[in-house]
Design an enzyme around this catalytic site. Structure first.
Site, PDB file in Angstrom:
ATOM      1  N   ASP A 262      86.847  84.685 -15.763  1.00 37.99           N
ATOM      2  CA  ASP A 262      86.643  84.333 -17.266  1.00 37.99           C
ATOM      3  C   ASP A 262      87.702  85.085 -18.012  1.00 37.99           C
ATOM      4  O   ASP A 262      88.709  85.776 -17.429  1.00 37.99           O
ATOM      5  CB  ASP A 262      85.381  84.921 -17.471  1.00 37.99           C
ATOM      6  CG  ASP A 262      85.373  86.617 -17.684  1.00 37.99           C
ATOM      7  OD1 ASP A 262      85.966  87.189 -16.693  1.00 37.99           O
ATOM      8  OD2 ASP A 262      84.955  87.330 -18.497  1.00 37.99           O
ATOM      9  N   HIS A 287      73.567 102.045  -6.795  1.00 30.97           N
ATOM     10  CA  HIS A 287      73.117 102.600  -8.041  1.00 30.97           C
ATOM     11  C   HIS A 287      72.240 102.128  -8.594  1.00 30.97           C
ATOM     12  O   HIS A 287      71.139 102.739  -8.882  1.00 30.97           O
ATOM     13  CB  HIS A 287      74.501 102.893  -8.512  1.00 30.97           C
ATOM     14  CG  HIS A 287      74.309 103.691  -9.825  1.00 30.97           C
ATOM     15  ND1 HIS A 287      74.078 103.313 -10.996  1.00 30.97           N
ATOM     16  CD2 HIS A 287      74.880 105.086 -10.086  1.00 30.97           C
ATOM     17  CE1 HIS A 287      73.993 104.431 -11.970  1.00 30.97           C
ATOM     18  NE2 HIS A 287      74.651 105.317 -11.404  1.00 30.97           N
ATOM     19  N   SER A 459      72.397 109.494 -14.596  1.00 28.59           N
ATOM     20  CA  SER A 459      72.222 108.076 -14.149  1.00 28.59           C
ATOM     21  C   SER A 459      70.798 107.982 -13.584  1.00 28.59           C
ATOM     22  O   SER A 459      69.856 107.089 -13.648  1.00 28.59           O
ATOM     23  CB  SER A 459      72.935 107.699 -12.873  1.00 28.59           C
ATOM     24  OG  SER A 459      74.307 107.121 -13.441  1.00 28.59           O
TER      25      SER A 459
END
Length: 534
Positions: A262, A287, A459
């Site tokens: 893209d 993750h 996170s």
């Protein structure tokens, strides 16, 4: 990896120095919210059993600064009805086949699997469990590297990126020297002892006048003493981290986007990616799988850990590579999650530069309009992100004076020991840009291929807070995203009056750590939600 990296660096430094109430929450029932007494102290080391689920434990009962999740289920939610809530996981991908997650994965019922047709006409063909905006890409540059690759345009952004790049590259080269030495030292000991696995006792038995062998012996003795017999797992992770930086994140010759096909500079170019939501290599979805597990791994099934929320579905939206995410991917990922029914979106990612930040801002505003809460990690640099030079994107303010949306909750990370050091030293902080704290050190959850692992970082703190948000939205669905954000901030357990912030462990007042000065507490949040829903 953070802990083991510290151990390795410390060991290397030594060598260098040497050689150079049920569901009854009606207004007539008095239930007291959790508060943290100033004298809460953990009198014994945390047990392995408690460590695996410490974020669910209770500050008063267990003397651990968890979110009182277990108490909330036992006293407030038993026999109470809830509705299903979809949580969007914008991350590195999710192993949707994991034994502890497959029963809670969102399915797009408007799409017919495998027919190659966009049945629901949402622009994504066969998006059965979400969408992968990265296609077969995995490794990527940092945004500062991409800025430099575009050439010097004379801007302040270019100059800042160049200075940051030079500093980061220099550090990566030093880290490479360390990791190369450590790997060589390990191989040297293996060769000397004629075996792959060895103990401290084996090392102590080596008697030599060879200076290099003695150096290797000394460093590996310290690593084995502090890192344990499984040190090679951490050593490999450290090595992978360092070499990924040099080979991909900071490599100006590397083009990780080419395979996607893209134009990342064109937000209108949306026909890209695929429906393989864990990506081309399931192991690389570690993750995102860990984040998903923190929120939704099945409770009380005697495998792995327990999720925070018990009536949710996980929508996997892959948009975060090994490197910095593209603004375009994040903006489209947020919009995808919103358009397909997510009421909470978790964003455990962030970066220092955001060339097309307005695309992301517009997506967050779109989420606000659709009453979707966006929970975001504050970042792991141990810095004050109220300072412009320490910005962590995406955020919800352009001037650090006024938020332009009401649906963004930014979360810092906690340790499992209450006291001055309860805020993890890697966690970013800020009176304006960090809203609240949640458990983020040594969090046990799902990783790909039916495995489980301890991970740490903001996170992990973000999905802990997002899990409580999903819990509120599940049991009190009439409350808005704005109200849920405010509940999570206002109902939290107070931090100690004085806390240590950043890697320097500078002592500051709790009010200087975040907007709320509090730690997320599910029990308190549900009490407040009950009151607000009347």
């Amino acid at each position: 990896m953070n802990n083991f990296k510290s151990i390795l660096i410390s060991a290397f430094a030594v060598l260098v120095l040497a050689s150079c109430g049920a569901s009854k929450t009606a207004s007539n029932v008095s239930l007291l919210p959790e508060t943290a007494p100033l004298n809460v102290q953990k009198k014994a080391p945390i047990s392995e059993e408690n460590l695996k689920r410490w974020s669910h434990l209770d500050i008063v009962k267990d003397t651990i600064p968890g979110m009182s999740v277990d108490r909330a289920y036992a006293e407030l939610l038993k026999n109470k009805k809830s509705v299903k809530v979809i949580v969007g996981i914008v991350d590195s991908g999710v192993d949707i086949e994991h034994e502890d997650l497959k029963s809670v994965i969102w399915t797009n019922k408007k799409e017919i699997p495998g027919n190659g047709i966009d049945d629901d006409k949402n622009g994504y063909i066969d998006d059965i469990h979400g969408w992968n905006f990265l296609g077969d890409a995995g490794k990527e540059n940092l945004e500062m590297t991409r800025i430099l690759k575009k050439g010097d345009d004379g801007s302040a952004t270019y100059k800042s990126a160049l200075a940051a790049y030079d500093e980061k590259y220099s550090k990566a080269m030093k880290d490479k020297m360390q990791v190369d030495f450590l790997m060589a030292a390990d191989k040297s000991m293996q060769k000397q002892l004629n075996k792959e696995e060895y103990t401290v006792e084996d090392l102590n038995g080596i008697v030599t006048t060879d200076a290099d062998l003695n150096k290797s012996k000394k460093i590996m003795t310290r690593i084995l003493t502090t890192g344990g017999p499984d040190f090679r797992t951490g050593l490999k992770e450290y090595s992978d981290y360092v070499y990924d930086q040099l080979n991909y994140n900071l490599n100006k010759e590397f083009d990780g986007r080419k395979i996607v096909g893209d134009n990342p500079e064109d937000i209108k170019n949306t026909k890209y990616g695929n429906n393989t939501v864990y990506g081309p290599d399931k192991e690389e979805a570690l993750h995102g799988t860990h984040v998903a597990g923190i929120i939704a791994q099945v409770r009380n099934n005697n495998i792995g850990g327990d999720g925070i929320a018990n009536n949710v579905e996980i929508m996997a939206v892959r948009a975060v590579p090994n490197g910095d995410e593209y603004d375009k991917d994040i903006a489209l990922a947020i919009r995808y999650a919103v358009d397909n029914g997510a009421k909470v979106i978790n964003g455990s990612f962030g970066k220092s530069y955001s060339p097309h930040k307005q695309w992301v801002y517009d997506a967050i505003k779109y989420a606000e309009k659709k009453d979707v809460l966006f929970v975001h990690a504050s970042g792991n640099d141990g810095q004050n992100i109220d300072l412009p030079e320490n910005a962590n994107f995406p955020n919800d303010s352009d001037d650090n004076k006024k938020e332009f949306v009401s649906n963004v909750l930014t979360v810092g990370a906690l340790n499992y020991v209450y006291g001055d050091g309860v805020i993890a030293d890697f966690s970013n902080y800020g009176t304006f840009n960090v809203d609240v704290y949640a458990p983020g050190t040594e969090i046990y959850a799902t990783v790909p291929n039916n495995k489980y692992k301890f991970e740490q970082g903001t996170s992990m703190a973000s999905p802990n807070a997002a899990g409580v948000a999903a819990l509120i939205r599940s049991y009190y669905p009439k409350l808005s995203a704005k109200q849920v954000k405010q509940i999570l901030m206002d109902s939290g357990t107070p931090l100690p009056k004085t806390v240590e912030l950043g890697s320097s462990h500078e002592k500051k007042s709790a009010s200087e750590s975040s907007k709320s000065g509090k730690m997320v507490n599910a029990y308190n949040a549900l009490l407040m939600a009950e009151k607000m829903s009347k």
